[in-house]
Design a protein around this motif. Structure first.
Motif, short mmCIF file in Angstrom:
data_model
loop_
_atom_site.label_atom_id
_atom_site.label_comp_id
_atom_site.label_asym_id
_atom_site.label_seq_id
_atom_site.Cartn_x
_atom_site.Cartn_y
_atom_site.Cartn_z
N ARG A 15 0.83 -1.20 0.00
CA ARG A 15 0.00 0.00 0.00
C ARG A 15 0.87 1.25 0.00
O ARG A 15 2.05 1.22 0.30
CB ARG A 15 -0.90 -0.01 1.24
CG ARG A 15 -1.89 -1.16 1.20
CD ARG A 15 -2.71 -1.22 2.44
NE ARG A 15 -3.59 -0.05 2.51
CZ ARG A 15 -4.49 0.11 3.48
NH1 ARG A 15 -4.61 -0.78 4.42
NH2 ARG A 15 -5.25 1.18 3.50
N ASP A 16 0.24 2.37 -0.32
CA ASP A 16 0.94 3.65 -0.28
C ASP A 16 0.79 4.29 1.10
O ASP A 16 -0.29 4.26 1.70
CB ASP A 16 0.39 4.60 -1.35
CG ASP A 16 0.82 4.18 -2.75
OD1 ASP A 16 1.93 3.63 -2.88
OD2 ASP A 16 0.05 4.41 -3.69
N TYR A 17 1.88 4.86 1.55
CA TYR A 17 1.94 5.51 2.86
C TYR A 17 2.32 6.97 2.68
O TYR A 17 2.83 7.37 1.64
CB TYR A 17 3.00 4.84 3.74
CG TYR A 17 2.65 3.45 4.22
CD1 TYR A 17 2.18 3.24 5.51
CD2 TYR A 17 2.82 2.35 3.40
CE1 TYR A 17 1.87 1.97 5.97
CE2 TYR A 17 2.51 1.07 3.84
CZ TYR A 17 2.03 0.89 5.12
OH TYR A 17 1.73 -0.36 5.56
N ARG A 46 5.37 10.72 0.11
CA ARG A 46 4.48 9.56 -0.03
C ARG A 46 5.19 8.48 -0.82
O ARG A 46 6.04 8.77 -1.65
CB ARG A 46 3.20 9.95 -0.76
CG ARG A 46 2.28 10.82 0.05
CD ARG A 46 1.02 11.13 -0.72
NE ARG A 46 0.05 11.78 0.15
CZ ARG A 46 -1.24 11.80 -0.08
NH1 ARG A 46 -1.74 11.23 -1.16
NH2 ARG A 46 -2.06 12.40 0.76
N GLY A 47 4.83 7.24 -0.56
CA GLY A 47 5.41 6.14 -1.31
C GLY A 47 5.13 4.82 -0.62
O GLY A 47 4.28 4.72 0.26
N LYS A 48 5.87 3.82 -1.03
CA LYS A 48 5.77 2.51 -0.39
C LYS A 48 6.35 2.60 1.02
O LYS A 48 7.11 3.52 1.35
CB LYS A 48 6.49 1.45 -1.21
CG LYS A 48 5.93 1.28 -2.62
CD LYS A 48 4.46 0.91 -2.58
CE LYS A 48 3.89 0.83 -3.98
NZ LYS A 48 2.44 0.97 -3.98
N LYS A 49 6.01 1.63 1.84
CA LYS A 49 6.43 1.64 3.25
C LYS A 49 7.94 1.81 3.38
O LYS A 49 8.42 2.64 4.15
CB LYS A 49 5.96 0.35 3.92
CG LYS A 49 6.17 0.31 5.40
CD LYS A 49 5.57 -0.97 5.97
CE LYS A 49 5.49 -0.93 7.47
NZ LYS A 49 4.82 -2.14 8.00
N SER A 50 8.70 1.04 2.61
CA SER A 50 10.16 1.09 2.73
C SER A 50 10.71 2.46 2.33
O SER A 50 11.65 2.96 2.95
CB SER A 50 10.81 -0.01 1.89
OG SER A 50 10.50 0.17 0.53
N ASP A 54 12.71 4.85 4.84
CA ASP A 54 14.05 5.32 4.46
C ASP A 54 14.15 6.83 4.62
O ASP A 54 15.16 7.35 5.11
CB ASP A 54 14.37 4.94 3.01
CG ASP A 54 14.67 3.46 2.84
OD1 ASP A 54 14.88 2.76 3.85
OD2 ASP A 54 14.68 3.00 1.68
N TYR A 55 13.11 7.56 4.22
CA TYR A 55 13.10 9.02 4.37
C TYR A 55 13.20 9.40 5.85
O TYR A 55 14.00 10.26 6.23
CB TYR A 55 11.83 9.62 3.75
CG TYR A 55 11.68 11.09 4.07
CD1 TYR A 55 12.37 12.05 3.34
CD2 TYR A 55 10.87 11.52 5.11
CE1 TYR A 55 12.26 13.40 3.64
CE2 TYR A 55 10.75 12.86 5.42
CZ TYR A 55 11.45 13.79 4.68
OH TYR A 55 11.34 15.13 5.00
N ILE A 56 12.40 8.75 6.68
CA ILE A 56 12.41 9.05 8.11
C ILE A 56 13.78 8.79 8.70
O ILE A 56 14.31 9.59 9.48
CB ILE A 56 11.32 8.24 8.85
CG1 ILE A 56 9.93 8.75 8.46
CG2 ILE A 56 11.52 8.32 10.36
CD1 ILE A 56 8.79 7.91 8.99
#
Length: 85
Positions: A15-17, A46-50, A54-56
Motif C-alpha cells: 500500500r501507499d503511505y 508519499r510512497g511505499k512503506k520502505s 528510508d526518508y524518516i
C-alpha cells in the motif's frame, strides 16, 4: 494462523503511505487513504512503506521530542551563562 498474518503484512507493504510528523517533531507513517490522526501533519513524502521509512531514517537524526531538546538547550545556556561570571 501465521499465514494470514503474513498475507496481511504483505498487503500493507504494497500500500501507499505518507510520512507524518507531530508537534514534537516525531515521525511516523500513515496510510494515504486514511484520515491523518489529530496532532499529526503530512510532510509531503508519499510512497511505499520502505521508501517512507528510508526518508524518516534520513531526516530524523535526533529522536528526542522537541520539548526535551528545548529543555536541554535551556539548561546548557544557563550553565554557560553561569560559567561566564
Amino acid at each position: 494462523g501465521g499465514t494470514r498474518f503474513e498475507r496481511v503484512t504483505d498487503e500493507e507493504d504494497a500500500r501507499d503511505y505518507t510520512v507524518v510528523i507531530n508537534h514534537d517533531e516525531q515521525y511516523s507513517i500513515w496510510f494515504v487513504d486514511r484520515e491523518i490522526p489529530r496532532g499529526w501533519i503530512e510532510v509531503g513524502v508519499r510512497g511505499k512503506k520502505s521508501e517512507c521509512l528510508d526518508y524518516i531514517e534520513e531526516v530524523w537524526v535526533d529522536m528526542r521530542p522537541l520539548r526535551v531538546r528545548w529543555q536541554l538547550e535551556e539548561l546548557a545556556r544557563a550553565d554557560e551563562a553561569g560559567g561566564a561570571r
